[in-house]
Design an enzyme around this catalytic site. Sequence first.
Site, PDB file in Angstrom:
ATOM      1  N   ARG A 231     -17.614  17.238  18.043  1.00 43.77           N
ATOM      2  CA  ARG A 231     -18.283  18.206  17.166  1.00 43.77           C
ATOM      3  C   ARG A 231     -18.789  19.438  17.907  1.00 43.77           C
ATOM      4  O   ARG A 231     -19.145  20.429  17.283  1.00 43.77           O
ATOM      5  CB  ARG A 231     -19.470  17.519  16.475  1.00 43.77           C
ATOM      6  CG  ARG A 231     -19.070  16.698  15.324  1.00 43.77           C
ATOM      7  CD  ARG A 231     -19.949  16.793  14.121  1.00 43.77           C
ATOM      8  NE  ARG A 231     -21.349  16.930  14.292  1.00 43.77           N
ATOM      9  CZ  ARG A 231     -22.255  16.054  13.821  1.00 43.77           C
ATOM     10  NH1 ARG A 231     -21.855  14.953  13.221  1.00 43.77           N
ATOM     11  NH2 ARG A 231     -23.527  16.278  13.949  1.00 43.77           N
TER      12      ARG A 231
ATOM     13  N   ASP B  27     -14.105  16.242   9.955  1.00 42.21           N
ATOM     14  CA  ASP B  27     -13.408  15.102   9.338  1.00 42.21           C
ATOM     15  C   ASP B  27     -12.221  15.512   8.457  1.00 42.21           C
ATOM     16  O   ASP B  27     -11.371  14.676   8.147  1.00 42.21           O
ATOM     17  CB  ASP B  27     -14.381  14.293   8.464  1.00 42.21           C
ATOM     18  CG  ASP B  27     -15.609  13.832   9.228  1.00 42.21           C
ATOM     19  OD1 ASP B  27     -15.495  13.616  10.445  1.00 42.21           O
ATOM     20  OD2 ASP B  27     -16.682  13.690   8.608  1.00 42.21           O
TER      21      ASP B  27
END
Length: 344
Positions: free
Chosen positions: A278, A126
Amino acid sequence: MRIGVLTAGGDCPGLNAVIRAVGRSAIGRGDEAVGILRGYEGLAKRDYMPLDMRTVSGILHQGGTIVGTSSFEPHTEDAVEEVKAAFEADRLDAVVAIGGEHTMEITRRLCDEEGLPLVGVPKTIDNDVAGTDYTFGFDTAVQTATSAIDRLHSTAQSHDRIMVVEVMGRNTGWIAVHAGIAGGADAILIPEVPTTVEEVADGIQARHRRKKNFSIIVVAEGATLGFESGEERLIQPTKATDEYGYPRLGGIGAALAAELEKLTGYEARVTVLGHVQRGGTPTSTDRILATRYGTKAYDMVKAGDFGRMVSLKGPTITSVPLADTKGVKTVDLELLEMARRFYG
Ligand code: F6P
């Protein structure tokens, strides 16, 4: 010295590169490194694995984390006592805690309030950890999202469709803005800047007027669905929190696509990139950043520089007090402003 290494919170590409960097630095200098399993949970439970030449070998390019991760945090008095007892019983001289915003906060408390010798390393796709310019994992996620946008371009064009791409990022739009710029998005919606569906629809209509009959809309999972009327909806999955009580996000892509279809009359499709962002092998940029962070963390342990987080400031690896990592680092709005020049 006996140095523990743990990874906490959501995984991201590059964690193994940090573990390797701490492990290899320690082994090469006559110290011992220990992997703590599943974040702070493993420390409270005294659950470890050796970090020796065998276990830290061949992991630089691997996604995930060889020591596992969890979002467990020692908040209760009992859990804090367990963590302190583990330091004592297992002769840990220091622990390197690799994690995001929440991990840095608990690490700060354990240092400040309990006097434990801890060093923080910022990770997350993020890129929202305060106190550093970049977290490792972010570059890989942006690369994955950009490749997806590139692929969606060709099929969007063939079918004259609106393609909505939902990316991760929690309460910030770093991945959306970076991948949106790199992929040439026609609109980018992020949590930091409310955008109405009518604005986006107008942009799509403007493209059609100049015979661009397809559009790529990138939306961050934390963005709200806003309307000209002033109505603002936060879209969340049915199960709104995870097992640790943290909010879960996702679903804005489908909601936005439905509204855009209604407003423009053009067909819209949605792609949710989710955890694909991810997983997998870290980019070279992330491997290098993670390696720089890991070696710096080891050097800080040796210097007794506890209560701090390694940090990237411009081209330089440095460190900041854990107290300076409070809060969330939001997107540089100049970047979004620049991206807007290419809409329409
Ligand atoms: O913080 C990383 C992240 O992937 C966010 O972008 C996302 O909101 C969240 O984790 C997803 O968490 P989980 O893996 O628990 O679904």
